[in-house]
Motif scaffolding. Structure first.
Motif, short mmCIF file in Angstrom:
data_model
loop_
_atom_site.label_atom_id
_atom_site.label_comp_id
_atom_site.label_asym_id
_atom_site.label_seq_id
_atom_site.Cartn_x
_atom_site.Cartn_y
_atom_site.Cartn_z
N ALA A 1 -0.21 3.90 3.69
CA ALA A 1 -0.16 4.92 4.74
C ALA A 1 1.28 5.31 5.06
CB ALA A 1 -0.87 4.42 5.99
N VAL A 2 2.18 4.34 5.04
CA VAL A 2 3.60 4.62 5.28
C VAL A 2 4.14 5.52 4.17
CG1 VAL A 2 5.92 3.61 5.37
CG2 VAL A 2 4.04 2.53 6.62
N VAL A 3 3.74 5.24 2.93
CA VAL A 3 4.17 6.08 1.80
C VAL A 3 3.65 7.50 1.98
CG1 VAL A 3 3.96 6.45 -0.69
CG2 VAL A 3 4.32 4.13 0.20
N VAL A 4 2.38 7.64 2.37
CA VAL A 4 1.80 8.96 2.60
C VAL A 4 2.59 9.70 3.69
CG1 VAL A 4 -0.22 10.20 3.47
CG2 VAL A 4 -0.51 8.32 1.85
N TYR A 5 2.94 9.00 4.75
CA TYR A 5 3.69 9.60 5.85
C TYR A 5 5.03 10.15 5.35
CZ TYR A 5 6.05 10.09 10.35
OH TYR A 5 6.74 10.59 11.44
N ARG A 6 5.76 9.32 4.62
CA ARG A 6 7.08 9.75 4.13
C ARG A 6 6.96 10.94 3.18
NH1 ARG A 6 11.07 6.17 5.44
NH2 ARG A 6 10.48 4.01 5.94
N VAL A 7 5.98 10.91 2.30
CA VAL A 7 5.81 11.99 1.32
C VAL A 7 5.48 13.31 2.02
CG1 VAL A 7 4.35 12.86 -0.54
CG2 VAL A 7 5.17 10.49 -0.60
N VAL B 1 -3.59 10.00 5.94
CA VAL B 1 -3.53 8.64 6.48
C VAL B 1 -4.91 8.15 6.88
CG1 VAL B 1 -2.62 7.22 8.37
CG2 VAL B 1 -1.12 8.84 7.20
N ALA B 2 -5.73 9.04 7.45
CA ALA B 2 -7.09 8.66 7.84
C ALA B 2 -7.91 8.22 6.64
CB ALA B 2 -7.77 9.82 8.55
N LEU B 3 -7.76 8.91 5.52
CA LEU B 3 -8.48 8.53 4.31
C LEU B 3 -8.04 7.15 3.83
CD1 LEU B 3 -8.55 11.89 2.30
CD2 LEU B 3 -10.48 10.72 3.37
N VAL B 4 -6.75 6.92 3.84
CA VAL B 4 -6.23 5.61 3.43
C VAL B 4 -6.75 4.53 4.37
CG1 VAL B 4 -4.16 4.19 3.22
CG2 VAL B 4 -4.17 6.52 2.32
N LEU C 1 -8.72 -10.02 1.84
CA LEU C 1 -8.05 -10.21 3.11
C LEU C 1 -6.87 -9.28 3.31
CD1 LEU C 1 -7.85 -11.87 5.72
CD2 LEU C 1 -6.42 -13.52 4.47
N LEU C 2 -6.10 -9.05 2.28
CA LEU C 2 -4.87 -8.26 2.42
C LEU C 2 -5.10 -6.75 2.23
CD1 LEU C 2 -2.23 -10.48 0.58
CD2 LEU C 2 -2.65 -10.25 3.04
N LEU C 3 -6.35 -6.33 2.07
CA LEU C 3 -6.61 -4.90 1.85
C LEU C 3 -6.09 -4.03 3.00
CD1 LEU C 3 -7.83 -2.77 0.00
CD2 LEU C 3 -10.03 -3.13 1.14
N PRO C 4 -6.33 -4.38 4.28
CA PRO C 4 -5.78 -3.54 5.36
C PRO C 4 -4.25 -3.49 5.36
CG PRO C 4 -7.51 -4.98 6.19
CD PRO C 4 -7.18 -5.46 4.81
N VAL C 5 -3.61 -4.59 4.97
CA VAL C 5 -2.14 -4.62 4.91
C VAL C 5 -1.64 -3.70 3.80
CG1 VAL C 5 -0.11 -6.08 4.59
CG2 VAL C 5 -2.11 -6.97 5.80
N LEU C 6 -2.29 -3.74 2.66
CA LEU C 6 -1.93 -2.83 1.57
C LEU C 6 -2.19 -1.38 1.97
CD1 LEU C 6 -3.33 -4.79 -1.52
CD2 LEU C 6 -0.96 -4.61 -0.76
N GLY C 7 -3.27 -1.17 2.72
CA GLY C 7 -3.56 0.17 3.21
C GLY C 7 -2.48 0.67 4.16
N ALA C 8 -1.96 -0.24 4.99
CA ALA C 8 -0.88 0.13 5.92
C ALA C 8 0.37 0.54 5.15
CB ALA C 8 -0.57 -1.04 6.84
N ALA C 9 0.70 -0.21 4.10
CA ALA C 9 1.86 0.13 3.28
C ALA C 9 1.68 1.48 2.60
CB ALA C 9 2.10 -0.97 2.24
N GLY D 1 -3.40 -3.12 9.76
CA GLY D 1 -3.90 -1.87 9.21
C GLY D 1 -4.20 -0.84 10.27
N ALA D 2 -4.87 -1.25 11.34
CA ALA D 2 -5.24 -0.31 12.40
C ALA D 2 -4.01 0.20 13.15
CB ALA D 2 -6.20 -0.98 13.37
N ALA D 3 -3.08 -0.70 13.47
CA ALA D 3 -1.90 -0.30 14.24
C ALA D 3 -1.05 0.70 13.47
CB ALA D 3 -1.08 -1.53 14.61
N VAL D 4 -0.82 0.42 12.19
CA VAL D 4 0.03 1.31 11.39
C VAL D 4 -0.62 2.67 11.19
CG1 VAL D 4 1.07 1.66 9.11
CG2 VAL D 4 1.23 -0.57 10.23
N THR D 5 -1.87 2.70 10.76
CA THR D 5 -2.51 3.99 10.47
C THR D 5 -2.68 4.82 11.74
OG1 THR D 5 -4.69 2.92 10.59
CG2 THR D 5 -3.71 3.16 8.42
N GLU D 6 -3.09 4.21 12.84
CA GLU D 6 -3.29 4.98 14.07
C GLU D 6 -1.98 5.51 14.63
OE1 GLU D 6 -5.66 2.92 16.94
OE2 GLU D 6 -7.34 2.62 15.56
#
Length: 289
Positions: A63-69, A39-42, A53-61, A137-142
């Motif tokens: 990161a959620v996939v990484v978490y589930r996997v 998640v930190a890498l993402v 503009l939407l790069l952090p939002v895509l990163g958050a999505a 992006g920050a809230a989701v990844t952290e």
């Protein structure tokens, strides 16, 4: 009278349980480290919204996939704490708490003479959109790293109290490298943010709630024109600061104020009480691997 005999079934590898490699991967420290690094890498690769503009939002999505996997394939556990059916109500509930927390903190500091606000010049969309994108992006990844992987892994090894204390401490230490950070600001973040967000998760057992709280907290601070953990950006308002940094947080922002520390602790305590009453609290003597 006749008797029949049955031939014993040949012993297979499944009879011996999971092998050493599987046990290693399913150990809490293993999947915690794999998950946090992933998640930190993402998050690191998608943190900036300057070019897209939407790069952090895509990163958050992602990161959620990484978490589930990681949770399902490495830890071999389900993820009810990130269930989609509860995402919207939990995010909204957490966001309401985060907004109220920052609003009350800023109001108290203002009443004590620490802040004065004036309207900033700038386009509404140009100010709000990047703040929300970066905040998501920050809230989701952290939250995935600290409350998703770290707190839950350490809780299985050490119990809820120790997991809360360790993750809060490390959350504060990671902010020690932020602009204008001091030992006091790191301690403040550990108490008011690490403690409050950890308590929020232990109470609701839902990462969406913690994400909503974290997201609204950061976004509200930024929109008020106050630095977010030392990171200054243009907001809808401009905050003029006066008075001691212990009251205002100085250049680090309101998260370095004693007001937010006290208020954050006051909110966290009843959450922890409710968490214990719900029966989901993990005492130190019970080790769940």
């Amino acid at each position: 009278m006749s008797t029949t005999t049955t031939t014993p079934r040949p012993r297979t590898r499944e009879d011996d349980g999971p092998g050493p490699a599987s046990r290693f991967l399913r150990h809490p420290l293993t999947w915690m480290l794999i998950g946090v690094v992933g998640v930190a890498l993402v998050g690191g690769l998608t943190a900036s919204a300057e070019r897209f503009l939407l790069l952090p939002v895509l990163g958050a999505a992602l990161a959620v996939v990484v978490y589930r996997v990681v949770m399902r394939c490495v830890a071999r556990r389900r993820t009810p704490e990130l269930a989609a059916r509860r995402a919207v109500p939990e995010v909204l509930l957490g966001a309401a708490l985060g907004l109220g927390f920052v609003a009350v903190s800023a109001a108290v500091v203002t009443a004590l003479g620490g802040y004065t606000f004036r309207v900033a010049d700038g386009d509404l969309l140009a100010v709000v959109a990047p703040i929300l994108a970066v905040t998501v992006g920050a809230a989701v990844t952290e939250e995935l790293m600290f409350r998703g992987f770290a707190l839950q892994a350490l809780e299985r090894l050490l119990g809820s109290w120790a997991a809360l204390a360790v993750t809060a401490l490390f959350f504060g230490l990671t902010h020690l490298f932020n602009p204008s950070a001091t030992p006091w600001s790191a301690a403040a973040i550990a108490i008011e943010a690490g403690g409050l967000l950890g308590a929020a998760f232990l109470w609701r057992r839902n990462l969406w709630f913690a994400i909503g709280l974290h997201l609204a907290w950061n976004a509200t601070v930024a929109l008020l024109g106050i630095p977010v953990s030392g990171h200054a950006s243009a907001g809808l308002l401009v905050a003029d600061v006066s008075g001691p940094s212990l009251l205002t947080g100085g250049a680090f922002g309101i998260e370095g104020s004693v007001v937010t520390v006290v208020l954050g602790a006051l909110i966290a305590v009843p959450m922890l009480v409710l968490a214990r009453r719900r029966g989901t609290w993990v005492p130190a003597r019970r080790r769940r691997l």
